[in-house]
Design a protein around this motif. Structure first.
Motif, PDB file in Angstrom:
ATOM      1  N   ALA A  71     -67.037  29.073  26.547  1.00 50.66           N
ATOM      2  CA  ALA A  71     -65.715  28.945  25.937  1.00 50.66           C
ATOM      3  C   ALA A  71     -65.436  27.514  25.501  1.00 50.66           C
ATOM      4  O   ALA A  71     -64.555  27.274  24.668  1.00 50.66           O
ATOM      5  CB  ALA A  71     -64.636  29.415  26.910  1.00 50.66           C
ATOM      6  N   ASN A  72     -66.199  26.569  26.050  1.00 50.46           N
ATOM      7  CA  ASN A  72     -66.026  25.164  25.677  1.00 50.46           C
ATOM      8  C   ASN A  72     -67.171  24.670  24.795  1.00 50.46           C
ATOM      9  O   ASN A  72     -67.434  23.470  24.707  1.00 50.46           O
ATOM     10  CB  ASN A  72     -65.915  24.292  26.932  1.00 50.46           C
ATOM     11  CG  ASN A  72     -65.237  22.966  26.651  1.00 50.46           C
ATOM     12  OD1 ASN A  72     -64.281  22.898  25.871  1.00 50.46           O
ATOM     13  ND2 ASN A  72     -65.716  21.898  27.276  1.00 50.46           N
ATOM     14  N   GLY A  73     -67.869  25.596  24.159  1.00 49.25           N
ATOM     15  CA  GLY A  73     -68.875  25.222  23.169  1.00 49.25           C
ATOM     16  C   GLY A  73     -70.207  24.801  23.729  1.00 49.25           C
ATOM     17  O   GLY A  73     -70.958  24.071  23.066  1.00 49.25           O
ATOM     18  N   SER A  74     -70.557  25.257  24.933  1.00 53.51           N
ATOM     19  CA  SER A  74     -71.835  24.870  25.520  1.00 53.51           C
ATOM     20  C   SER A  74     -72.548  26.106  26.059  1.00 53.51           C
ATOM     21  O   SER A  74     -72.138  27.237  25.826  1.00 53.51           O
ATOM     22  CB  SER A  74     -71.621  23.834  26.629  1.00 53.51           C
ATOM     23  OG  SER A  74     -72.861  23.323  27.078  1.00 53.51           O
ATOM     24  N   ILE A 118     -70.123  19.449  31.123  1.00 53.03           N
ATOM     25  CA  ILE A 118     -69.578  18.694  32.258  1.00 53.03           C
ATOM     26  C   ILE A 118     -68.089  18.985  32.417  1.00 53.03           C
ATOM     27  O   ILE A 118     -67.588  19.193  33.535  1.00 53.03           O
ATOM     28  CB  ILE A 118     -69.819  17.185  32.076  1.00 53.03           C
ATOM     29  CG1 ILE A 118     -71.323  16.869  32.132  1.00 53.03           C
ATOM     30  CG2 ILE A 118     -69.060  16.388  33.128  1.00 53.03           C
ATOM     31  CD1 ILE A 118     -71.970  17.156  33.467  1.00 53.03           C
ATOM     32  N   HIS A 119     -67.354  19.024  31.308  1.00 51.14           N
ATOM     33  CA  HIS A 119     -65.922  19.335  31.373  1.00 51.14           C
ATOM     34  C   HIS A 119     -65.694  20.753  31.907  1.00 51.14           C
ATOM     35  O   HIS A 119     -64.757  20.986  32.682  1.00 51.14           O
ATOM     36  CB  HIS A 119     -65.288  19.192  29.987  1.00 51.14           C
ATOM     37  CG  HIS A 119     -65.282  17.791  29.479  1.00 51.14           C
ATOM     38  ND1 HIS A 119     -65.162  17.479  28.142  1.00 51.14           N
ATOM     39  CD2 HIS A 119     -65.389  16.595  30.133  1.00 51.14           C
ATOM     40  CE1 HIS A 119     -65.195  16.169  27.991  1.00 51.14           C
ATOM     41  NE2 HIS A 119     -65.335  15.612  29.179  1.00 51.14           N
ATOM     42  N   ALA A 120     -66.542  21.689  31.494  1.00 52.00           N
ATOM     43  CA  ALA A 120     -66.414  23.065  31.980  1.00 52.00           C
ATOM     44  C   ALA A 120     -66.694  23.147  33.476  1.00 52.00           C
ATOM     45  O   ALA A 120     -65.986  23.839  34.220  1.00 52.00           O
ATOM     46  CB  ALA A 120     -67.358  23.980  31.206  1.00 52.00           C
ATOM     47  N   PHE A 179     -56.344  43.194  28.484  1.00 51.47           N
ATOM     48  CA  PHE A 179     -57.602  42.491  28.229  1.00 51.47           C
ATOM     49  C   PHE A 179     -57.390  41.494  27.102  1.00 51.47           C
ATOM     50  O   PHE A 179     -56.793  41.822  26.074  1.00 51.47           O
ATOM     51  CB  PHE A 179     -58.697  43.490  27.851  1.00 51.47           C
ATOM     52  CG  PHE A 179     -60.047  42.870  27.599  1.00 51.47           C
ATOM     53  CD1 PHE A 179     -60.801  42.362  28.645  1.00 51.47           C
ATOM     54  CD2 PHE A 179     -60.570  42.800  26.310  1.00 51.47           C
ATOM     55  CE1 PHE A 179     -62.049  41.796  28.418  1.00 51.47           C
ATOM     56  CE2 PHE A 179     -61.813  42.243  26.066  1.00 51.47           C
ATOM     57  CZ  PHE A 179     -62.559  41.735  27.125  1.00 51.47           C
ATOM     58  N   GLU A 180     -57.867  40.263  27.313  1.00 52.59           N
ATOM     59  CA  GLU A 180     -57.723  39.226  26.291  1.00 52.59           C
ATOM     60  C   GLU A 180     -58.992  38.380  26.235  1.00 52.59           C
ATOM     61  O   GLU A 180     -59.816  38.410  27.157  1.00 52.59           O
ATOM     62  CB  GLU A 180     -56.498  38.350  26.605  1.00 52.59           C
ATOM     63  CG  GLU A 180     -56.079  37.395  25.500  1.00 52.59           C
ATOM     64  CD  GLU A 180     -55.946  38.058  24.135  1.00 52.59           C
ATOM     65  OE1 GLU A 180     -56.965  38.071  23.409  1.00 52.59           O
ATOM     66  OE2 GLU A 180     -54.856  38.556  23.804  1.00 52.59           O
ATOM     67  N   VAL A 181     -59.154  37.662  25.140  1.00 45.76           N
ATOM     68  CA  VAL A 181     -60.323  36.798  24.964  1.00 45.76           C
ATOM     69  C   VAL A 181     -60.307  35.688  26.004  1.00 45.76           C
ATOM     70  O   VAL A 181     -59.270  35.402  26.625  1.00 45.76           O
ATOM     71  CB  VAL A 181     -60.353  36.186  23.546  1.00 45.76           C
ATOM     72  CG1 VAL A 181     -60.378  37.264  22.479  1.00 45.76           C
ATOM     73  CG2 VAL A 181     -59.144  35.264  23.340  1.00 45.76           C
ATOM     74  N   LEU A 182     -61.452  35.046  26.214  1.00 50.02           N
ATOM     75  CA  LEU A 182     -61.504  33.888  27.099  1.00 50.02           C
ATOM     76  C   LEU A 182     -60.613  32.778  26.543  1.00 50.02           C
ATOM     77  O   LEU A 182     -60.551  32.577  25.327  1.00 50.02           O
ATOM     78  CB  LEU A 182     -62.938  33.372  27.221  1.00 50.02           C
ATOM     79  CG  LEU A 182     -63.944  34.263  27.949  1.00 50.02           C
ATOM     80  CD1 LEU A 182     -65.352  33.690  27.804  1.00 50.02           C
ATOM     81  CD2 LEU A 182     -63.582  34.410  29.423  1.00 50.02           C
ATOM     82  N   PRO A 183     -59.915  32.043  27.409  1.00 53.39           N
ATOM     83  CA  PRO A 183     -59.061  30.955  26.915  1.00 53.39           C
ATOM     84  C   PRO A 183     -59.898  29.854  26.266  1.00 53.39           C
ATOM     85  O   PRO A 183     -61.051  29.625  26.641  1.00 53.39           O
ATOM     86  CB  PRO A 183     -58.358  30.454  28.177  1.00 53.39           C
ATOM     87  CG  PRO A 183     -59.272  30.835  29.298  1.00 53.39           C
ATOM     88  CD  PRO A 183     -59.903  32.127  28.881  1.00 53.39           C
ATOM     89  N   THR A 193     -61.806  26.717  18.320  1.00 54.64           N
ATOM     90  CA  THR A 193     -61.829  28.162  18.098  1.00 54.64           C
ATOM     91  C   THR A 193     -62.165  28.877  19.401  1.00 54.64           C
ATOM     92  O   THR A 193     -62.727  28.281  20.325  1.00 54.64           O
ATOM     93  CB  THR A 193     -62.876  28.549  17.033  1.00 54.64           C
ATOM     94  OG1 THR A 193     -64.175  28.102  17.460  1.00 54.64           O
ATOM     95  CG2 THR A 193     -62.539  27.923  15.689  1.00 54.64           C
ATOM     96  N   TYR A 194     -61.836  30.155  19.453  1.00 57.44           N
ATOM     97  CA  TYR A 194     -62.172  30.958  20.629  1.00 57.44           C
ATOM     98  C   TYR A 194     -63.645  31.339  20.575  1.00 57.44           C
ATOM     99  O   TYR A 194     -64.155  31.759  19.533  1.00 57.44           O
ATOM    100  CB  TYR A 194     -61.307  32.215  20.682  1.00 57.44           C
ATOM    101  CG  TYR A 194     -59.845  31.924  20.922  1.00 57.44           C
ATOM    102  CD1 TYR A 194     -59.389  31.597  22.196  1.00 57.44           C
ATOM    103  CD2 TYR A 194     -58.927  31.957  19.878  1.00 57.44           C
ATOM    104  CE1 TYR A 194     -58.047  31.315  22.425  1.00 57.44           C
ATOM    105  CE2 TYR A 194     -57.583  31.681  20.094  1.00 57.44           C
ATOM    106  CZ  TYR A 194     -57.152  31.353  21.374  1.00 57.44           C
ATOM    107  OH  TYR A 194     -55.829  31.068  21.589  1.00 57.44           O
ATOM    108  N   ARG A 195     -64.307  31.181  21.695  1.00 53.76           N
ATOM    109  CA  ARG A 195     -65.716  31.548  21.794  1.00 53.76           C
ATOM    110  C   ARG A 195     -65.909  32.422  23.018  1.00 53.76           C
ATOM    111  O   ARG A 195     -65.369  32.142  24.084  1.00 53.76           O
ATOM    112  CB  ARG A 195     -66.620  30.310  21.912  1.00 53.76           C
ATOM    113  CG  ARG A 195     -66.583  29.406  20.702  1.00 53.76           C
ATOM    114  CD  ARG A 195     -67.408  28.151  20.931  1.00 53.76           C
ATOM    115  NE  ARG A 195     -68.822  28.353  20.649  1.00 53.76           N
ATOM    116  CZ  ARG A 195     -69.775  28.391  21.563  1.00 53.76           C
ATOM    117  NH1 ARG A 195     -69.471  28.292  22.834  1.00 53.76           N
ATOM    118  NH2 ARG A 195     -71.042  28.537  21.219  1.00 53.76           N
TER     119      ARG A 195
END
Length: 506
Positions: free
Chosen positions: A292-295, A315-317, A372-376, A383-385
């Motif tokens: 969700a954080n692009g990794s 690392i942030h995730a 049910f919703e997408v990952l934050p 963007t949402y991933r």
């Protein structure tokens, strides 16, 4: 020097071919009523088929050899030589080749029931219709066989013993790659299908690829990891509906955390949490946050894979993962999915990170009023991933008889979204059909479809030894504050890369 020598040989062969072609044209001129001749000349590099077409005066020389027989022609252009003379006629694209499989029975195996693969009556109807049309078009029959879940090992044992197993079979892509591809037990299908043009230039086709080669066929994608939430808890405790947060453009790690904090309750004041804000499988929670954080846990290139938890997004995730346990204390430690589901089903957890396709299996039987919703959205992305771990993939044995014909015949009915066929279903309609059996409301169904559209395949599951290291030496250590995120990642970086490299060795 090798290419130059090859070039000289081909120049000599080309001179011979031109002489033969001139002779053929003169001979054809004497017998104008006969069809244009096809002449085959044997050479040291294979059979050269030379065809002269009188109408367009176009001569084509093509090398017909197997891959093993082909010489090294790097840097040369001798695979196909075309000499065209002036003509006023416009050449049309050749018509599609309709070959004949002569009534052959194609054996297709899976550990699942056949109806479970298309999954819903609507998709099954399209699949059956396309299958019948393909069988008639190419003169073959599909024989589907349900086999035990040991299908992967059963195929390996059969292949090593020289016994035919099937013409096509289903396996989990993370099991097939690299286990089967390393052993050269799978057919590479790039030569037979164009994955750069419809109907195969679709995102989900990538799930059948491995290290730059295509091995398998995937159906349109179902929805994987998103956030389930208990609507009864949200309503009774005044928590904002996740759909509303998403519609407001405010569904991110901050609001996700705020909901989790407000939903974590000790109702009787005994110091023991009675209701958790969030439950999840630890390994998948960590991976979901990273994606969700692009990794991702691994970074993929056509040549190799690299351990990827040492980049800033990862690392942030991981830090957010650690804070959920240690700073905010909104999720229980070491709760694997069976225990997490029990908490969620027992109204003792407000949110759960889980695959969308699992709703019918995990949540509906427990009569949970869920949403049910997408990952934050992560802090480093705009963007949402979503996260997808892959799934069932249709693959072909390396020693398949008539591989081009069988692959094309099977693919003919597998692309249910092919817009050139009557009665097709678009990829979004296929996902919607699947989602209708999983979700409770139209708004949840929309989220299901968005998860499917935005999810990115992770290759983490392909490397189980690496996953074990990440789980035990990173996620467990940072969840208990035994190590900082940076120290935990640094402590296993070399081991994790070694585990990846060992998995890739043939």
């Amino acid at each position: 020097m090798k290419n130059r020598n090859v070039g000289r040989k081909w120049m000599q062969s080309g001179l011979i071919i031109v002489i033969i072609m001139m002779f053929a044209m003169n001979f054809a001129g004497c017998k104008s009523k006969e069809a244009s001749p096809s002449i085959t000349v044997k050479s040291s590099t294979g059979a050269i088929s030379t065809t002269v077409n009188k109408t367009t005066q176009k001569r084509t020389t093509a090398l017909n050899t197997s891959a093993a027989e082909q010489p090294d022609l790097t840097g040369t252009e001798v695979n196909e030589q075309v000499i065209e003379e002036e003509s006023n006629e416009t050449e049309e694209n050749p018509a599609e080749e309709v070959f004949d499989l002569n009534g052959r029975t194609i054996i297709w195996k899976s550990w699942r029931d056949y109806t479970a693969i298309p999954n819903t009556p609507e998709v099954l109807e399209v699949c059956n219709k396309f299958m019948k049309a393909a069988e008639e078009k190419y003169n073959f029959k599909i024989e589907f066989q349900k086999v035990p879940s040991t299908i992967l090992n059963d195929y390996i044992n059969s292949a090593l013993a020289g016994i035919k197993f099937a013409d096509v079979f289903e396996t989990i892509n993370s099991s097939a790659f690299p286990t089967l591809s390393n052993k050269n037990l799978l057919l590479v299908i790039d030569p037979y299908l164009n994955f750069n043009a419809p109907p195969w230039n679709v995102p989900h086709a990538r799930y059948g690829s491995w290290m730059g080669k295509m091995y398998g066929l995937f159906p349109a994608l179902t929805a994987e990891f998103g956030v389930f939430y208990n609507k009864n808890i949200f309503s009774s405790q005044g928590l904002p509906d996740l759909h509303d947060l998403k519609d407001q453009g405010n569904w991110n790690w901050n609001t996700f955390l705020e909901v989790a904090i407000n939903a974590t309750r000790d109702f009787n004041g005994d110091g023991i949490v009675d209701q958790w804000g969030l439950v999840a499988d630890p390994l998948n929670l960590g991976l979901s946050l990273a994606m969700a954080n692009g990794s991702d846990y691994v970074l993929e290139s056509p040549e190799t894979f690299k351990f990827n938890l040492d980049n800033p997004n990862a690392i942030h995730a991981l830090q957010f993962y650690s804070d959920l346990f240690n700073v905010y204390k909104v999720t229980p430690y070491n709760t694997w999915w069976a225990a997490a589901l029990k908490l969620f089903a027992g109204n003792s957890a407000a949110m759960a990170v889980r695959e969308g396709w699992a709703a019918k299996r995990d949540f509906q039987p427990n009569n949970i009023n869920f949403g049910f919703e997408v990952l934050p959205k992560g802090v480093d992305v705009t963007t949402y991933r979503g996260l997808s771990l892959g799934g069932g993939c249709q693959v072909f044995p390396a020693d398949l008889k008539d591989p081009e014909k069988v692959v094309k015949a099977f693919a003919e009915f597998w692309a249910w979204w092919d817009e050139t066929k009557s009665g097709y279903m678009s990829a979004s309609d296929i996902v919607r059909s699947w989602g209708k059996s999983q979700m409770l409301t139209e708004r949840d169904l929309q989220a299901f479809m968005e998860v499917s559209a935005n999810q990115v395949v992770s290759r983490a599951r392909h490397f189980p030894e690496m996953n074990t290291l990440i789980s035990t030496e990173i996620l467990n250590k940072i969840a208990t504050m035994e190590k900082s995120v940076g120290n935990a990642v640094d402590s296993v970086k070399q081991q994790a890369q070694a585990a990846i490299d060992a998995r890739l060795v043939k």
